[in-house]
Design an enzyme around this catalytic site. Structure first.
Site, PDB file in Angstrom:
ATOM      1  N   THR A   1       9.308 -10.580  14.798  1.00 49.27           N
ATOM      2  CA  THR A   1       8.684  -9.870  15.918  1.00 49.27           C
ATOM      3  C   THR A   1       7.185 -10.102  16.002  1.00 49.27           C
ATOM      4  O   THR A   1       6.607 -10.149  17.092  1.00 49.27           O
ATOM      5  CB  THR A   1       8.936  -8.350  15.752  1.00 49.27           C
ATOM      6  OG1 THR A   1      10.327  -8.157  15.607  1.00 49.27           O
ATOM      7  CG2 THR A   1       8.440  -7.556  16.926  1.00 49.27           C
TER       8      THR A   1
ATOM      9  N   ASP B   1      14.262 -15.835  13.514  1.00 51.00           N
ATOM     10  CA  ASP B   1      14.502 -14.421  13.239  1.00 51.00           C
ATOM     11  C   ASP B   1      14.830 -14.365  11.742  1.00 51.00           C
ATOM     12  O   ASP B   1      15.575 -15.214  11.240  1.00 51.00           O
ATOM     13  CB  ASP B   1      15.698 -13.942  14.067  1.00 51.00           C
ATOM     14  CG  ASP B   1      15.901 -12.435  13.944  1.00 51.00           C
ATOM     15  OD1 ASP B   1      15.699 -11.747  14.957  1.00 51.00           O
ATOM     16  OD2 ASP B   1      16.274 -11.955  12.858  1.00 51.00           O
TER      17      ASP B   1
ATOM     18  N   ASP C   1      13.173  -7.703   8.855  1.00 53.16           N
ATOM     19  CA  ASP C   1      14.540  -7.393   8.428  1.00 53.16           C
ATOM     20  C   ASP C   1      14.859  -7.883   7.014  1.00 53.16           C
ATOM     21  O   ASP C   1      15.494  -7.169   6.242  1.00 53.16           O
ATOM     22  CB  ASP C   1      15.561  -8.000   9.412  1.00 53.16           C
ATOM     23  CG  ASP C   1      15.580  -7.243  10.735  1.00 53.16           C
ATOM     24  OD1 ASP C   1      14.997  -6.139  10.797  1.00 53.16           O
ATOM     25  OD2 ASP C   1      16.177  -7.749  11.704  1.00 53.16           O
TER      26      ASP C   1
HETATM   27  N1  ASP Z   1      14.777  -9.207  13.745  1.00 53.00           N
HETATM   28  C1  ASP Z   1      13.377  -9.357  13.434  1.00 53.00           C
HETATM   29  C2  ASP Z   1      13.286 -10.242  12.200  1.00 53.00           C
HETATM   30  O1  ASP Z   1      13.488  -9.792  11.118  1.00 53.00           O
HETATM   31  C3  ASP Z   1      12.726  -8.038  13.227  1.00 53.00           C
HETATM   32  C4  ASP Z   1      11.279  -8.122  12.842  1.00 53.00           C
HETATM   33  O2  ASP Z   1      10.629  -9.119  12.980  1.00 53.00           O
HETATM   34  O3  ASP Z   1      10.739  -7.121  12.375  1.00 53.00           O
HETATM   35  O4  ASP Z   1      12.998 -11.396  12.334  1.00 53.00           O
END
Ligand code: ASP
Length: 342
Positions: free
Chosen positions: A15, A59, A92
């Protein structure tokens, strides 16, 4: 000659590197070369900042051993050119990657700080700005020309943690991480407070060595009331399985039925390594506290003490990768290698 510290940002995705398309509401990665335009504050820091990026950014749900290797190689290649490294990573699986890198980077004597954010860098209320700027400041701290931080850490929402002690505990709030069994290493308030007594101190500087041959043939086995024999058999007989992190109740307890212990023992005798960790967020596996946990010692189950699941599984991949036999592996596992257990 400049006195500025040199910091390498390693952008992997997540993110933090996204912007919101305000017309469609969709999050999309922004071109990381534009980071200084997005965050002009970066040029006010007392550091020279360079960056490298994963192409394409990912991601963090897609992270795997190959990506960890890529981060480790980037650090190794640039180790002498930079004073510190900040890894921008999705939240994550950040605790898994920080744990994995703590084992991969042997003899690390410079800061490697993982950070990310709950809201994209392009969001008005983003937490990315503070997380990134303070991570760079922490990675730049020096005393007597040596880095103050000499280990893999994770910085999020005003707190610096030892990376392999963390877990993601919240999918919504800015305070997304915790380090349940080890104190915070630094806090950012009006002043930056570093709790040096908790930092890892390398005595003599040895050459950085990276070890990347992690063994992926591992699994989690979460024990639950009414677990069946066929389920347990199914997990422990997965072809190629070499190691299991068994998540037990409370201080390391599990069903006392004969079939349960026999199935575990048979797997160990076939050469599968089994580590006992607790499902509780805080506290230790104490194998002799209750009868329900006392048999594990006798059949060769490894005591994971107060290690997190994230550090437990990556440590298992690391030690299996070193090709140790089960006896050596038990001895190595039950000792802290990078401050991951008490
Ligand atoms: N789904 C994202 C990731 O882990 C969530 C984040 O960036 O906090 O890449």
């Amino acid at each position: 000659m400049t006195n500025k510290t040199k910091i390498l940002l390693i952008y992997t995705g997540g993110t933090i590197g996204m912007v919101k398309d305000y017309e469609t509401g969709v999050l999309r990665p922004f071109r990381f070369e534009k980071i200084k335009e997005r965050l002009p504050e970066l040029s006010q820091l007392d550091s020279d900042i360079e960056h490298i990026s994963f192409e394409p950014p990912i991601d963090s749900s897609d992270m795997n051993i190959e990506h960890w290797k890529r981060i480790a190689y980037s650090i190794e290649k640039n180790y002498h050119k930079f004073d510190g490294f900040v890894v921008l990573h999705g939240s994550d699986t950040m605790s898994y990657s920080a744990s994995a890198l703590s084992f991969m980077l042997e003899n690390l004597a410079k800061p490697v700080i993982f950070t990310g954010s709950q809201l994209p860098i392009g969001d008005l209320r983003t937490d990315a700005r503070e997380n990134l700027i303070t991570s760079i400041r922490l990675a730049s701290l020096k005393e007597n020309r040596k880095s103050v931080i000499q280990e893999v850490c994770l910085y999020f929402e005003y707190k610096l943690y030892r990376g392999n002690r963390t877990m993601k505990i919240d999918a919504e709030n800015f305070q997304a991480f915790d380090s349940p069994n080890y104190p915070v290493l630094a806090e950012s308030g009006v002043h930056l407070k570093v709790y040096k007594e908790y930092l890892k101190q390398t005595q003599e500087e040895e050459q950085l060595k990276i070890f990347t041959e992690f063994n992926p043939n591992v699994a989690f086995l979460k024990i639950f009331p009414n677990i069946t024999e066929s389920f347990l058999e199914g997990i422990l007989n997965i072809p190629a399985l070499e190691g299991v992190i068994m998540e037990t109740f409370g201080s390391g307890n599990a069903p006392t039925s004969n079939w349960f212990l026999n199935t575990i023992e048979k797997a160990i005798n076939r050469g599968v390594v089994i580590v006992n960790i607790t499902q509780c967020m805080r506290g230790f596996v104490l194998p002799n506290k209750y009868e329900a946990g006392s048999h594990f010692e006798n059949i060769g189950v490894i005591n994971g003490k107060d290690i997190t699941s994230e550090a437990a599984i990556t440590k298992l991949m690391y030690l299996l990768g070193k090709g140790k036999n089960s006896k050596e592996l038990k001895i190595s596992y039950e000792k802290a290698i990078q401050g991951e257990m008490s």
